[in-house]
Motif scaffolding. Structure first.
Motif, PDB file in Angstrom:
ATOM      1  N   GLY A  23      28.241   3.627  -3.982  1.00 35.63           N
ATOM      2  CA  GLY A  23      26.784   3.584  -3.972  1.00 35.63           C
ATOM      3  C   GLY A  23      26.164   4.888  -4.415  1.00 35.63           C
ATOM      4  O   GLY A  23      24.968   4.961  -4.690  1.00 35.63           O
ATOM      5  N   GLU A  71      28.646   0.999  -1.525  1.00 35.64           N
ATOM      6  CA  GLU A  71      27.789  -0.114  -1.936  1.00 35.64           C
ATOM      7  C   GLU A  71      28.469  -1.451  -1.700  1.00 35.64           C
ATOM      8  O   GLU A  71      27.816  -2.455  -1.419  1.00 35.64           O
ATOM      9  CB  GLU A  71      27.421   0.007  -3.414  1.00 35.64           C
ATOM     10  N   SER A  98      23.882   2.078   2.081  1.00 33.62           N
ATOM     11  CA  SER A  98      23.983   1.602   0.701  1.00 33.62           C
ATOM     12  C   SER A  98      24.722   0.272   0.602  1.00 33.62           C
ATOM     13  O   SER A  98      24.788  -0.308  -0.475  1.00 33.62           O
ATOM     14  CB  SER A  98      24.716   2.636  -0.169  1.00 33.62           C
ATOM     15  N   LYS A 100      25.715  -3.193   0.131  1.00 30.84           N
ATOM     16  CA  LYS A 100      25.069  -4.411  -0.355  1.00 30.84           C
ATOM     17  C   LYS A 100      26.005  -5.605  -0.345  1.00 30.84           C
ATOM     18  O   LYS A 100      25.535  -6.741  -0.281  1.00 30.84           O
ATOM     19  CB  LYS A 100      24.545  -4.194  -1.773  1.00 30.84           C
ATOM     20  N   GLU A 101      27.300  -5.366  -0.439  1.00 30.16           N
ATOM     21  CA  GLU A 101      28.255  -6.465  -0.530  1.00 30.16           C
ATOM     22  C   GLU A 101      29.399  -6.274   0.461  1.00 30.16           C
ATOM     23  O   GLU A 101      30.009  -5.211   0.506  1.00 30.16           O
ATOM     24  CB  GLU A 101      28.835  -6.579  -1.937  1.00 30.16           C
ATOM     25  N   SER A 125      20.959  -3.209   4.371  1.00 33.33           N
ATOM     26  CA  SER A 125      20.756  -3.437   2.945  1.00 33.33           C
ATOM     27  C   SER A 125      21.664  -4.528   2.399  1.00 33.33           C
ATOM     28  O   SER A 125      21.703  -4.754   1.188  1.00 33.33           O
ATOM     29  CB  SER A 125      21.003  -2.138   2.155  1.00 33.33           C
ATOM     30  N   LEU A 126      22.376  -5.207   3.279  1.00 37.97           N
ATOM     31  CA  LEU A 126      23.354  -6.203   2.844  1.00 37.97           C
ATOM     32  C   LEU A 126      22.676  -7.323   2.063  1.00 37.97           C
ATOM     33  O   LEU A 126      21.705  -7.927   2.520  1.00 37.97           O
ATOM     34  CB  LEU A 126      24.080  -6.780   4.058  1.00 37.97           C
ATOM     35  N   GLU A 127      23.213  -7.612   0.879  1.00 34.41           N
ATOM     36  CA  GLU A 127      22.686  -8.671   0.025  1.00 34.41           C
ATOM     37  C   GLU A 127      23.657  -9.842  -0.109  1.00 34.41           C
ATOM     38  O   GLU A 127      23.229 -10.989  -0.194  1.00 34.41           O
ATOM     39  CB  GLU A 127      22.363  -8.117  -1.365  1.00 34.41           C
ATOM     40  N   LYS A 128      24.939  -9.556  -0.118  1.00 36.03           N
ATOM     41  CA  LYS A 128      25.929 -10.621  -0.284  1.00 36.03           C
ATOM     42  C   LYS A 128      26.990 -10.528   0.808  1.00 36.03           C
ATOM     43  O   LYS A 128      27.570  -9.475   1.033  1.00 36.03           O
ATOM     44  CB  LYS A 128      26.601 -10.533  -1.660  1.00 36.03           C
ATOM     45  N   ASN A 145      19.564  -8.684   8.765  1.00 35.92           N
ATOM     46  CA  ASN A 145      19.959  -8.488   7.364  1.00 35.92           C
ATOM     47  C   ASN A 145      18.905  -9.116   6.446  1.00 35.92           C
ATOM     48  O   ASN A 145      19.151 -10.112   5.764  1.00 35.92           O
ATOM     49  CB  ASN A 145      21.343  -9.091   7.123  1.00 35.92           C
ATOM     50  N   ARG A 147      17.568  -8.410   3.678  1.00 40.93           N
ATOM     51  CA  ARG A 147      17.680  -8.389   2.219  1.00 40.93           C
ATOM     52  C   ARG A 147      18.756  -9.353   1.712  1.00 40.93           C
ATOM     53  O   ARG A 147      19.086  -9.359   0.527  1.00 40.93           O
ATOM     54  CB  ARG A 147      18.000  -6.969   1.739  1.00 40.93           C
ATOM     55  N   THR A 149      20.699 -12.132   0.074  1.00 45.93           N
ATOM     56  CA  THR A 149      20.440 -13.085  -1.005  1.00 45.93           C
ATOM     57  C   THR A 149      21.524 -14.152  -1.099  1.00 45.93           C
ATOM     58  O   THR A 149      21.281 -15.222  -1.656  1.00 45.93           O
ATOM     59  CB  THR A 149      20.336 -12.376  -2.372  1.00 45.93           C
TER      60      THR A 149
END
Length: 282
Positions: A23, A71, A98, A100-101, A125-128, A145, A147, A149
């Motif tokens: 990240g 990240e 940071s 995200k995944e 910041s987790l997205e996936k 969580n 954020r 997606t």
């Protein structure tokens, strides 16, 4: 000093791998009690795969250093051996996170030991999140969580999951074991982005989800399919707009309610045809 940590079961032999994504541009590494591999310079967004060099046993902590700067973490290769995942250190009051995944599943491997992902609320910041194959994770609270997606949870043990209201979810893949779910203010979620198996579903709430509430085909099977009797099911759904609905189809919903299903629908249904007997039946 702050690490993303995971543990494995006894006699986990060398050769298993895990992958990180940077990240921040910096040097990365991992250790088991003490550093094993370090000084891996990565650009932001660049990935690196580490290979376990020694036999691991219960309690041996695998620590990926500089947790707040990671990240992505992919543990899908070592999934069958995982016994614990700790995310407490991915969050820092001044730096945030940071991450995200977080990838645990690959669609083929399974894990029957892991029961939770500790401190997942810290991954703000987790997205996936991919938990495919985690057969003993039966419930999750993802309300922090915001954020998120993408949640990929097919072929796992989830019976319930709490999702963040108003999250930008576009992909939601849920398992056959699911019994209860609430979808609230998920404005970006469309029927094509959802895998919602109705086999064992008992309670379904959909509010503020326009794309889902205007597609009758998305929900129709809940009234007529599955292993659960109507008297054990409930549905709350608002903002519905079902157009060109044949009376025969809508009467199936009436039948489910007659058979004990707890149904609350708010919105508009436009039938293709009507008669006094149909109106009386409704």
């Amino acid at each position: 000093g702050k690490a993303f940590e995971f543990k494995v079961i006894n006699n986990t032999e060398p050769g298993w791998t895990f992958t990180i994504k940077a990240g921040t541009k910096m040097k990365y590494g991992y250790g088991i009690y003490n550093p094993v591999e370090s000084g891996i310079l990565l650009e932001r967004g660049e990935s690196h795969t580490f290979t376990i060099r020694q036999t691991l046993n219960i309690g041996d902590p695998v620590r990926i250093y500089s947790a707040v700067n990671l990240e992505g973490v992919d543990l899908s290769n070592i999934l069958p051996r995982l016994s614990n995942i700790e995310l407490n250190n991915v969050w820092n009051e001044s730096l945030g996170t940071s991450l995200k995944e977080l990838i645990l599943g690959n669609g083929s491997s399974v894990n029957q030991i892991l029961t939770s992902i500790s401190s997942i609320a810290k991954a703000k910041s987790l997205e996936k999140l991919d938990i495919r194959g985690c057969l003993n994770i039966t419930s999750m609270d993802l309300t922090s969580n915001i954020r998120l997606t993408s949640l990929i949870a097919t072929n796992c043990g989830l019976t319930s999951v709490e999702l963040p209201s108003s999250a930008p979810l576009v992909e939601l893949r849920l398992p056959t074991t699911l019994q209860t779910i609430k979808l609230k203010q998920l404005t970006k979620l469309t029927p094509s982005g959802v895998t919602l198996n109705l086999t064992n579903l008992r309670s379904l709430t959909i509010t503020g989800c326009k794309s889902l509430s205007t597609d009758l085909s998305f929900i129709l099977g809940y009234f007529i399919d599955g292993n659960v009797s109507p008297s054990q099911k409930s549905l709350y759904m608002d903002n519905i707009l079902w157009e060109n609905v044949t009376p025969e189809v809508f009467l199936k919903i009436c039948d489910a309610k007659d058979n004990g299903m707890d149904v609350t629908l708010k919105g508009k249904v436009i039938l293709t045809d009507s008669s006094q007997s149909i109106v009386d039946r409704i």
